[in-house]
Each structure stands twice: as structure tokens, then as C-alpha cells.
Write an enzyme that holds these catalytic residues in place. Structure first.
Site, PDB file in Angstrom:
ATOM      1  N   GLY A 161       0.810  -1.198   0.000  1.00 42.97           N
ATOM      2  CA  GLY A 161       0.000   0.000   0.000  1.00 42.97           C
ATOM      3  C   GLY A 161       0.846   1.252   0.000  1.00 42.97           C
ATOM      4  O   GLY A 161       2.007   1.244   0.433  1.00 42.97           O
ATOM      5  N   GLY A 169       1.725   5.010   1.492  1.00 41.67           N
ATOM      6  CA  GLY A 169       1.845   5.422   2.880  1.00 41.67           C
ATOM      7  C   GLY A 169       3.127   4.965   3.529  1.00 41.67           C
ATOM      8  O   GLY A 169       3.416   5.342   4.667  1.00 41.67           O
ATOM      9  N   HIS A 170       3.920   4.129   2.802  1.00 43.40           N
ATOM     10  CA  HIS A 170       5.198   3.651   3.339  1.00 43.40           C
ATOM     11  C   HIS A 170       6.396   4.313   2.659  1.00 43.40           C
ATOM     12  O   HIS A 170       7.534   3.898   2.876  1.00 43.40           O
ATOM     13  CB  HIS A 170       5.316   2.133   3.151  1.00 43.40           C
ATOM     14  CG  HIS A 170       4.182   1.357   3.735  1.00 43.40           C
ATOM     15  ND1 HIS A 170       3.758   1.533   5.024  1.00 43.40           N
ATOM     16  CD2 HIS A 170       3.375   0.405   3.199  1.00 43.40           C
ATOM     17  CE1 HIS A 170       2.741   0.723   5.273  1.00 43.40           C
ATOM     18  NE2 HIS A 170       2.484   0.038   4.171  1.00 43.40           N
ATOM     19  N   LYS A 178       5.839  -8.544   1.851  1.00 44.07           N
ATOM     20  CA  LYS A 178       5.714  -8.392   3.294  1.00 44.07           C
ATOM     21  C   LYS A 178       4.596  -9.292   3.806  1.00 44.07           C
ATOM     22  O   LYS A 178       3.569  -9.441   3.152  1.00 44.07           O
ATOM     23  CB  LYS A 178       5.428  -6.927   3.661  1.00 44.07           C
ATOM     24  CG  LYS A 178       6.486  -5.955   3.168  1.00 44.07           C
ATOM     25  CD  LYS A 178       6.210  -4.536   3.635  1.00 44.07           C
ATOM     26  CE  LYS A 178       4.863  -4.007   3.212  1.00 44.07           C
ATOM     27  NZ  LYS A 178       4.705  -3.972   1.726  1.00 44.07           N
ATOM     28  N   ASP A 218      -1.341  -8.587   1.085  1.00 42.97           N
ATOM     29  CA  ASP A 218      -0.182  -8.654   0.189  1.00 42.97           C
ATOM     30  C   ASP A 218       0.090 -10.093  -0.225  1.00 42.97           C
ATOM     31  O   ASP A 218       0.285 -10.396  -1.410  1.00 42.97           O
ATOM     32  CB  ASP A 218       1.066  -8.089   0.887  1.00 42.97           C
ATOM     33  CG  ASP A 218       1.017  -6.575   1.033  1.00 42.97           C
ATOM     34  OD1 ASP A 218       0.012  -5.967   0.618  1.00 42.97           O
ATOM     35  OD2 ASP A 218       1.986  -6.005   1.562  1.00 42.97           O
ATOM     36  N   HIS A 253       1.312   0.175   9.458  1.00 43.87           N
ATOM     37  CA  HIS A 253       0.015   0.557   8.912  1.00 43.87           C
ATOM     38  C   HIS A 253      -0.771   1.402   9.908  1.00 43.87           C
ATOM     39  O   HIS A 253      -1.996   1.431   9.875  1.00 43.87           O
ATOM     40  CB  HIS A 253      -0.797  -0.686   8.527  1.00 43.87           C
ATOM     41  CG  HIS A 253      -0.210  -1.457   7.396  1.00 43.87           C
ATOM     42  ND1 HIS A 253       0.713  -2.457   7.592  1.00 43.87           N
ATOM     43  CD2 HIS A 253      -0.385  -1.355   6.053  1.00 43.87           C
ATOM     44  CE1 HIS A 253       1.062  -2.962   6.415  1.00 43.87           C
ATOM     45  NE2 HIS A 253       0.425  -2.308   5.475  1.00 43.87           N
TER      46      HIS A 253
END
Length: 330
Positions: free
Chosen positions: A53, A55-56, A104, A109, A216
């Protein structure tokens, strides 16, 4: 909620467009802008593909380039990329030597990458599931240890090995071996606000911190009283060393990672405290990395990753890398 964005639903697409434009010498969009790939693909190496996703950032798109990933697939904020994105990346980057998927350990995922591998069965594909979190119980997002900041170490070492023309089976074996020698624990001083929901993931009092957080924005495994940096590091290292059990002869990589809202000065303070503690135990820090690389939007917090590396992995770590987020040698 105040963020530099136009609309929450277009945030990821607009951000990726900016990233590709800013680093056009290194990367391009793949087919239909479904993923980001190296501008210059090599025909004589295994292709490495990862993702997750948004945001990382800078993980994973920031690690696309020479010596690391060939492609990265990005989903919405904290949401897995779709199988279609991953299949498109496999078909565009595989130049005959097969693909290694670095995933991950989060349920979404793992499911989507596995589905993509099944649907792209005409390609030779191997998968490495990253499990570096010290918390074996995982969270509601995963079964078992999560893949967190240690994912960077996997992608750097495997990327260098692929660049050195290691075969697919050998890369897969190295990835599985690394799962026993890399451990990470994170701590947070705040939750984060997800753009789509405008809700904070958790709220802490002024005298509290979350120990054992993932990437997250989720709560950790324990809510503790806030303490000094040395005391926080002591708690984190105790969990890592109990799990990793390094020997005095081992050569360690020490990686201090910021979650997006922690000043660099505090990351280096944490590094100084962690290194001093390791040295007091007779352990050798052979390689170091400090910075904001695997984030949880703008979370105020950090993680400590310790990896026990053999000589071949030290050489792979030192090998040239040329990406938007990591660059040395060459």
C-alpha cells in the site's frame, strides 16, 4: 485534517506521477501506469518485484533502480496492490531469467501476490515472504511475524545478488535464510490519520507510547509509559536480542528507521544509544543505516532493525545501488 492534497481518492496517483517525473532518469511507469519500473531493464538477470500500500514511502517505489528492485506495485493507502498490477509488472520485467516476488507478511499482500503468481504461471516465479517483526503473533492484518522495516534489507541484499546474476533458486534460498537473521521492533508516540477515512488509528495520552507497532498505523503489542530514549532503546533491544540471539563473533547491520514524523536528530540519538548498548554487550556493528525509509504516513515513531550478516551479505550490502532513496558506490 490538513494535508497537501487535492482529493483523497487521487492522492496516490498524483504522488506517483510526481515521483516518476522527479526521478525520470531512474524510473518510468509500466503499462497503463499500473506500476513503477526501472527505466533500463537488464535482459540477463532475475527481475525483482515488490510492493504494498501507499503510505510507506520511500518504500517501495524509492527502491526501484540499479542494485535493488526492477518494479514496485503500489495500492491505495495501506491497501495491497491488485493481482492485475502485479501480473503486469511480471510480464513487463521478466526478460527470461524469471521473477522473484518480495512480499511483506500481511494477509492482503500475500494473497494478491500469490494470486498473481498463479495467473502468470507461464513465467518462472519464486516468492520470499518477509517476516522480520519480533512479534510472532502478528496483528489483525497478518498471520505470524509481519514484514516491516527489515524489508529494506531484504530488497538491498537480494537486489545486489540479482545484479550479480544470481539464479532464481539461489535468490529464493538467500531470502528464506535472511528471515532467521533479521529482526525489527517499532515504537510510536502517536497514531496516524488515514486520508480516506480522516480517522486517527489510535490515540495516546501525553505520558504513553505504543511498543511493537507495525507500519500501517496500527496499535502495538503493549501500551507503556513514556520514558527516556535510553530506556526505550533498552526495551526494544531486549526484545530483538532475545529473538535473534547474536553471537559475539557476528557482524551486525544496525538500521534505525523513522516512521515519517520523527526528526533526523532523534533518529541519530536513538542510533547512538542503540550502538552503545550493543557494544556494551560485546557485539560488533559492522554496517549502519539511519533515516526515514519505511514510513507509516506521518507517524511519530521509529524502529530498530538488527541483522546478522555473513561476509557475502556484507559484500552485497556494500555493492553499488542507484535508486531514488538509496544511492552509494559505483
Amino acid at each position: 485534517m490538513k494535508k497537501f492534497m487535492n482529493r483523497a481518492e487521487t492522492l496516490v496517483a498524483e504522488s506517483l506521477a510526481g515521483f516518476v517525473a522527479a526521478h525520470e532518469r531512474l524510473v518510468v511507469f509500466g503499462a497503463d501506469s499500473r506500476f513503477v519500473r526501472r527505466r533500463n531493464l537488464r535482459p540477463d538477470k532475475v527481475a525483482l518485484i515488490s510492493g504494498g500500500g501507499a503510505g510507506h514511502e520511500p518504500m517501495h517505489v524509492g527502491f526501484v533502480g540499479e542494485g535493488m528492485l526492477d518494479a514496485a506495485c503500489t495500492g491505495h493507502v495501506f491497501t495491497s496492490p491488485t493481482p492485475d498490477q502485479i501480473i503486469a509488472a511480471i510480464r513487463e520485467t521478466d526478460r527470461g531469467e524469471g521473477c522473484l516476488l518480495i512480499v511483506k507478511n500481511y494477509d492482503g499482500d500475500v494473497m494478491n501476490f500469490e494470486m498473481a503468481a498463479e495467473l502468470a504461471a507461464e513465467h518462472r516465479i519464486a516468492t520470499v515472504i518477509v517476516r522480520d517483526d519480533v512479534n510472532p503473533s502478528g496483528s489483525k492484518r497478518s498471520q505470524g511475524r509481519r514484514g516491516v522495516a527489515g524489508t529494506l534489507v531484504f530488497e538491498k541484499l537480494l537486489g545486489a545478488a540479482a545484479e550479480a546474476r544470481w539464479r532464481l533458486d539461489d535468490l529464493s534460498a538467500l531470502g528464506e535464510d535472511l528471515n532467521d537473521r533479521i529482526r525489527t521492533v517499532g515504537v510510536s508516540l502517536s497514531g496516524v490519520t488515514v486520508p480516506e477515512t480522516e480517522r486517527e488509528t489510535f490515540v495516546l495520552n501525553e505520558d504513553e507510547m505504543e511498543m511493537g507497532v507495525g507500519i500501517h498505523g496500527e496499535p502495538g503489542r503493549a501500551r507503556l509509559k513514556f520514558a527516556t530514549a535510553d530506556e526505550i532503546v533498552e526495551t526494544m533491544l531486549k526484545a530483538i536480542l532475545k529473538d535473534l540471539e547474536p553471537k559475539r563473533s557476528d557482524k551486525l547491520l544496525l538500521f534505525i528507521n523513522g516512521f515519517g514524523g520523527t526528526p533526523v536528530s532523534e533518529l541519530y540519538l536513538a542510533y547512538n544509544s542503540t550502538r552503545a548498548r550493543l557494544q556494551s554487550l560485546g557485539l560488533t556493528v559492522a554496517r549502519s543505516l539511519v533515516g526515514t525509509y519505511v514510513t507509516s504516513l506521518g507517524m511519530a515513531g521509529l524502529s530498530i532493525t538488527v541483522a546478522g550478516l555473513e561476509e557475502r551479505e556484507l559484500s552485497l550490502w556494500d555493492a553499488p545501488v542507484n535508486t531514488a532513496a538509496l544511492r552509494w558506490g559505483g
